[in-house]
Design a protein around this motif. Structure first.
Motif, mmCIF file in Angstrom:
data_model
loop_
_atom_site.group_PDB
_atom_site.id
_atom_site.type_symbol
_atom_site.label_atom_id
_atom_site.label_comp_id
_atom_site.label_asym_id
_atom_site.label_seq_id
_atom_site.Cartn_x
_atom_site.Cartn_y
_atom_site.Cartn_z
ATOM 1 N N GLN A 549 0.847 -1.215 0.006
ATOM 2 C CA GLN A 549 -0.097 0.003 -0.107
ATOM 3 C C GLN A 549 0.777 1.251 0.073
ATOM 4 O O GLN A 549 0.280 2.189 -0.688
ATOM 5 C CB GLN A 549 -0.881 0.092 1.253
ATOM 6 C CG GLN A 549 -1.793 1.012 1.068
ATOM 7 C CD GLN A 549 -2.732 0.990 0.066
ATOM 8 O OE1 GLN A 549 -3.371 -0.253 -0.513
ATOM 9 N NE2 GLN A 549 -3.262 2.019 -0.506
ATOM 10 N N ILE A 552 2.411 1.865 -3.462
ATOM 11 C CA ILE A 552 1.294 2.338 -4.306
ATOM 12 C C ILE A 552 1.259 3.907 -4.151
ATOM 13 O O ILE A 552 1.068 4.711 -5.143
ATOM 14 C CB ILE A 552 -0.384 1.637 -4.145
ATOM 15 C CG1 ILE A 552 -0.065 0.206 -4.469
ATOM 16 C CG2 ILE A 552 -1.072 2.303 -4.872
ATOM 17 C CD1 ILE A 552 -1.320 -0.636 -4.369
ATOM 18 N N GLU A 553 1.135 4.158 -2.763
ATOM 19 C CA GLU A 553 1.173 5.640 -2.432
ATOM 20 C C GLU A 553 2.196 6.566 -2.928
ATOM 21 O O GLU A 553 2.089 7.488 -3.450
ATOM 22 C CB GLU A 553 0.998 5.766 -0.840
ATOM 23 C CG GLU A 553 -0.355 5.304 -0.327
ATOM 24 C CD GLU A 553 -0.423 5.357 1.048
ATOM 25 O OE1 GLU A 553 0.536 5.777 1.538
ATOM 26 O OE2 GLU A 553 -1.350 4.790 1.749
ATOM 27 N N GLU A 555 4.074 5.655 -5.458
ATOM 28 C CA GLU A 555 3.999 5.834 -7.000
ATOM 29 C C GLU A 555 3.038 7.006 -7.636
ATOM 30 O O GLU A 555 3.445 7.826 -8.372
ATOM 31 C CB GLU A 555 3.295 4.561 -7.623
ATOM 32 C CG GLU A 555 3.305 4.671 -9.143
ATOM 33 C CD GLU A 555 2.480 3.435 -9.635
ATOM 34 O OE1 GLU A 555 1.869 3.611 -10.581
ATOM 35 O OE2 GLU A 555 2.653 2.280 -9.050
ATOM 36 N N VAL A 556 1.847 7.256 -6.707
ATOM 37 C CA VAL A 556 1.034 8.452 -6.895
ATOM 38 C C VAL A 556 1.810 9.575 -6.513
ATOM 39 O O VAL A 556 1.774 10.793 -7.520
ATOM 40 C CB VAL A 556 -0.519 7.959 -6.094
ATOM 41 C CG1 VAL A 556 -1.116 9.493 -6.216
ATOM 42 C CG2 VAL A 556 -0.876 7.035 -6.706
ATOM 43 N N GLU A 557 2.412 9.598 -5.466
ATOM 44 C CA GLU A 557 3.140 10.810 -4.895
ATOM 45 C C GLU A 557 4.174 11.096 -5.889
ATOM 46 O O GLU A 557 4.708 12.438 -6.026
ATOM 47 C CB GLU A 557 3.592 10.733 -3.500
ATOM 48 C CG GLU A 557 2.397 10.722 -2.743
ATOM 49 C CD GLU A 557 2.720 10.027 -1.037
ATOM 50 O OE1 GLU A 557 3.822 9.722 -0.994
ATOM 51 O OE2 GLU A 557 2.012 10.186 -0.379
ATOM 52 N N ARG A 559 4.642 10.826 -8.921
ATOM 53 C CA ARG A 559 4.018 11.546 -10.224
ATOM 54 C C ARG A 559 3.726 12.852 -9.986
ATOM 55 O O ARG A 559 4.051 13.869 -10.663
ATOM 56 C CB ARG A 559 2.746 10.927 -10.731
ATOM 57 C CG ARG A 559 2.861 9.390 -11.294
ATOM 58 C CD ARG A 559 1.652 8.856 -12.001
ATOM 59 N NE ARG A 559 1.807 7.463 -12.057
ATOM 60 C CZ ARG A 559 2.362 6.971 -13.410
ATOM 61 N NH1 ARG A 559 2.806 7.901 -14.296
ATOM 62 N NH2 ARG A 559 2.485 5.740 -13.702
ATOM 63 N N GLN A 560 3.143 13.137 -8.819
ATOM 64 C CA GLN A 560 2.841 14.718 -8.273
ATOM 65 C C GLN A 560 4.079 15.241 -7.897
ATOM 66 O O GLN A 560 4.380 16.392 -8.310
ATOM 67 C CB GLN A 560 1.973 14.426 -7.022
ATOM 68 C CG GLN A 560 0.798 13.871 -7.209
ATOM 69 C CD GLN A 560 0.013 13.546 -5.895
ATOM 70 O OE1 GLN A 560 0.582 13.828 -4.972
ATOM 71 N NE2 GLN A 560 -1.207 13.430 -6.093
ATOM 72 N N HIS A 593 10.182 14.809 -0.275
ATOM 73 C CA HIS A 593 8.781 14.760 0.173
ATOM 74 C C HIS A 593 8.273 15.700 1.330
ATOM 75 O O HIS A 593 8.667 15.843 2.323
ATOM 76 C CB HIS A 593 8.455 13.301 0.673
ATOM 77 C CG HIS A 593 6.968 12.938 0.433
ATOM 78 N ND1 HIS A 593 6.026 13.268 1.236
ATOM 79 C CD2 HIS A 593 6.507 12.071 -0.436
ATOM 80 C CE1 HIS A 593 5.113 12.372 1.018
ATOM 81 N NE2 HIS A 593 5.467 11.797 -0.082
ATOM 82 N N THR A 611 7.209 1.722 -13.488
ATOM 83 C CA THR A 611 6.044 2.190 -14.025
ATOM 84 C C THR A 611 6.231 3.077 -15.263
ATOM 85 O O THR A 611 5.238 3.550 -15.978
ATOM 86 C CB THR A 611 5.502 3.470 -12.977
ATOM 87 O OG1 THR A 611 6.533 4.254 -12.516
ATOM 88 C CG2 THR A 611 4.984 2.600 -11.638
#
Length: 811
Positions: A549, A552-553, A555-557, A559-560, A593, A611
């Motif tokens: 989990q 996954i988080e 990966e999203v972060e 991209r941001q 971060h 990714t």
């Protein structure tokens, strides 16, 4: 000589014309019938037609003669009258024979017309001579009558030939119109001949020993009888034509049926109610390979043995049902005479007459190829085309069935080949496919003693479904065997390649009660193996889900982070040990971060590679490093290089040189100040790598081989590839003070680089002892914490560049 004058009964004249018209119509109708008749029937119709035509023309002539009344009674010679009938019948036979042919030339038309004209003229003038009275003829009118006879005969023959197809469009009216014309011509010839005659009494009195006739009564009798006869003839011809057309239609239909039967690509066998074979087509012989004698006069029982043994009873039952009046459609198989099996699709069609089944048609089509194609499609739907193993669909079905069967505890393995993408990208898909085939064979050999289902899910991902009879320890042993087998080198393109496997294992029902959850958790365990160095196996645990989990988080972060400028570069100085001068820097990416703080590249770089974000990330790093170095150069130097790590995916992207040239042109940095660090794993395909590296070096970019000695590549790369610098990996430096092997390896790398005229630099230097060993072996270029940790650009400027500029200015 006393001339005798006469007069005409106009009603009888009209009757004579009607007789001529009806006779003409009969002739035209007969010609069509004669032309279609064959053999003895043709001759019969010829004689019938000749008699009908002759009697019709003669009747018209005789009625016309009787219509003429002289002032004296006239007797007739009976034999002469009969002779005139015979002559006209003979002439009619010849005429009908001519026009009844398939073709009619001009010569045949003229010759037939002359013969018919001669017959009609002879009939007329012989008939006239039967009158026992003196007759003389006007030469001109006589000649005119003959000429009329010739023209009328030729015209009649041509019309008869042209109109003999009585069922043509408008044929009835054409035939009727032609009959009126022909009748007028015949009547015209007769009355012209009568006009040419001159009667005189002297001879009449001398010849008055013949038969005396009642002219009017006899004329009406002959006219009526002839019309009746001709009418009956027309009616008979009509009936005959109807039957003939019916027969023709039947024959035509039979020809169509026979053509369909004989030329049909499907085998057709006709069976009567007694099971006797009464017909078969060539396709039946081709399908079975049997001769015609095997079918002819045999029963269906004779060919039943050629039906495949396992299909024989069912095929027999289906046939018997068709004899009961029910059409059957089924598939069976026969054995060809040569021994090969043929799959056939069969239709049994019952044949009924008067409500009773009198037989059956067996229609069989060869569907061997079609069935083979369907089986192949069915096979491919559940098997992997490359390896022949079960595919995702079949594996999911097997997994679902095992869950439904409530078999108890069982295990699911998810396996991924480490470094497969590298092989596929560098050697190409052909060698990638060969590799996957070899991997699948090795796995199959490992599980030969196990009750396991192996499937290829796609790409380099495999799954194994282990039976419930195996416990955790046995599953672990199987995983170890597979890992060992996969790790054996692969010989591809004349080189050895080393690949490892990462295996994740989930156990039912504790790790998931449905297929989706089981596979998801096995995937999670597999990715944990990859994160911890690959080449191993891992059972799923609850903690792994939290880690997944988090991934996954991230990966999203990440991209941001690319969009929000959260990435930055640190630069680690590269120092010349002799004088302590900076000779370059290595750019290292960092992630600031907002809540996690600074995230290590070891955490987010693998996510970027998985990714596909590595392209965007690598472009940002390269552009920022070049921009910063150009800024330092513009500020007064020093003029040193910046080293940037290039990922494998970046290295193998299309138009790499053009892509890097664009960045250098945009930032303004000269190519000789950019050093690209590549790894040995990128050099697997020397032919491809050489082309890329030559393009880069020709442009002026320097190439450094990073982590040298940690991979499995051949030393021949150093000879073939345009490499400027070798970088000794920190794994050899860490224990160099206490480990003689590491010390020897480092010394060998330095010596080899010097003999190949390459620069060499060591990374990970942290102590004075490590530095002394390296300098004793002539390694002067150093990178590590002994001199400096990686620094932000501002600190590099303050700690290194500003003092260097001051010192340079003081000189």
């Amino acid at each position: 000589m006393h001339h005798v004058h006469g007069s005409y009964d106009m009603l009888l004249v009209l009757f004579s014309y009607v007789v001529a018209v009806v006779a003409s119509y009969t002739v035209l109708d007969l010609v069509g019938r004669i032309s279609t008749a064959k053999g003895i029937h043709r001759w019969g119709w010829l004689w019938f037609g000749a008699v009908a035509m002759g009697l019709g023309v003669w009747s018209m002539h005789f009625v016309g003669m009787l219509a003429f009344s002289l002032s004296v009674s006239v007797a007739y010679n009976l034999l002469t009258v009969i002779l005139s009938v015979v002559v006209v019948i003979a002439a009619s036979f010849v005429a009908l024979y001519v026009v009844g042919r398939g073709r009619l030339s001009v010569a045949q038309l003229l010759s037939g017309g002359l013969l018919l004209a001669a017959g009609i003229s002879a009939m007329h003038y012989i008939g006239m001579s039967a009158m026992q009275i003196g007759i003389a003829y006007d030469p001109v009118l006589f000649a005119c009558s003959i000429l009329i006879a010739i023209v009328a005969s030729v015209a009649a023959l041509w019309l008869a030939f042209y109109l003999r197809q009585g069922n043509a469009h408008g044929g009835l009216w054409k035939k009727l119109g032609s009959s009126l014309i022909m009748g007028a011509a015949v009547v015209g010839m007769h009355y012209t001949g009568m006009r040419a005659a001159r009667f005189h009494m002297a001879e009449a009195m001398d010849g008055a020993n013949g038969m005396m006739l009642d002219q009017k009564f006899l004329a009406y009798i002959i006219a009526g009888g002839t019309l009746l006869t001709l009418g009956l003839s027309i009616f008979g011809i009509y009936i005959s034509n109807r039957f003939s057309r019916k027969d023709s239609e039947i024959r035509q239909s039979e020809k169509w049926y026979r053509s369909l039967f004989e030329n049909n690509q499907d085998a057709i066998i006709s069976i009567d109610s007694q099971y006797r074979i009464i017909g078969f087509n060539p396709a039946a012989i081709r399908l079975t390979g049997l001769s015609g004698d095997a079918f002819r006069n045999r029963t269906i029982e004779g060919i039943l043995p050629f039906v495949a043994a396992e299909e024989r009873e069912r095929t027999r039952d289906m046939f018997l049902k068709s004899l009961g009046g029910e059409m059957q459609n089924y598939e069976t198989a026969i054995v060809h005479r040569e021994g090969r099996r043929i799959d056939v699709s069969v239709v049994n069609v019952p044949v009924e007459q008067d409500g009773q089944v009198v037989g059956s048609y067996i229609i069989a089509k060869d569907v061997t190829e079609e069935k083979g194609s369907k089986e192949k499609i069915q096979y491919l739907a559940f098997h992997d085309e490359l390896t022949g193993m079960p595919n995702r669909r079949m594996f999911n079905q097997a997994l679902a069935e095992l869950i439904r069967s409530d078999a108890g505890r069982f295990s699911v393995m998810v396996m991924d080949m480490d470094r497969f993408k590298l092989i596929n990208d560098s050697l190409g898909h052909t060698y990638g496919d060969l590799f996957l085939q070899e991997v699948s064979q090795r796995i199959l050999r490992c599980m030969s003693d196990y009750r396991v289902t192996l499937a290829r899910m796609g790409g380099d991902e495999f799954t194994l479904l282990c039976d419930s009879c195996y416990g955790k320890e046995e599953v672990a042993r199987l995983a170890e065997r597979i890992i060992e087998a996969v790790a054996v080198p692969y010989r591809l393109k004349e080189n050895d390649f080393y690949v490892t496997a990462s295996i994740g294992i989930a156990v039912y029902p504790q790790d998931g009660e449905d297929a989706v959850q089981l596979l998801k958790n096995a995937d999670t365990a597999m990715y944990e193996v990859k994160k911890n160095g690959k080449n191993g196996y891992q059972f799923y645990t609850g903690e792994l889900n939290a880690q997944l989990q988090e991934k996954i988080e991230l990966e999203v972060e990440l991209r941001q982070a690319l969009m929000r400028d959260q990435l930055f570069l640190d630069y680690q100085p590269q120092i010349r040990a002799g004088d302590g001068q900076m000779i370059g820097v290595e750019a290292l990416v960092r992630w600031r971060h907002p809540s996690r703080g600074t995230v290590s590249p070891g955490v987010f770089i693998p996510i970027a590679e998985e990714t596909g974000m590595i392209y965007e990330l690598g472009t940002w790093v390269l552009r920022e490093a070049c921009r910063q170095m150009k800024t330092w150069h513009d500020a007064g130097g020093p003029l040193i290089t910046v080293s940037v790590n290039l990922s494998s995916q970046q290295f193998h992207q299309p138009n790499l040189t053009t892509y890097i040239k664009g960045i250098l042109e945009d930032t303004g940095l000269e190519p000789q100040y950019l050093e690209l660090e590549i790894t040995e794993s990128m050099m697997m395909d020397a032919a491809v790598s050489t082309g890329i590296l030559n393009e880069l070096t020709e442009y002026g970019i320097r190439i450094s081989l990073d982590d040298f000695g940690t991979g499995y590549s051949s030393l021949s790369y150093l000879k073939l590839l345009p490499i400027h610098k070798l970088k000794i990996d920190r794994s050899f430096i860490r224990d160099i003070v206490v480990n003689k092997n590491d010390k020897a390896i480092v010394a060998t790398i330095i010596s080899m680089a010097q003999h190949l005229n390459m620069d060499v630099i060591a990374e990970g230097i942290e102590t004075k002892e490590q530095l002394d060993i390296l300098t004793d072996n002539d390694c002067e270029k150093i990178q590590g914490y002994y001199y400096s940790r990686p620094l932000p650009a501002v600190e590099v400027e303050q700690e290194f560049f500003a003092p260097m500029r001051i010192a340079a200015a003081a000189k």
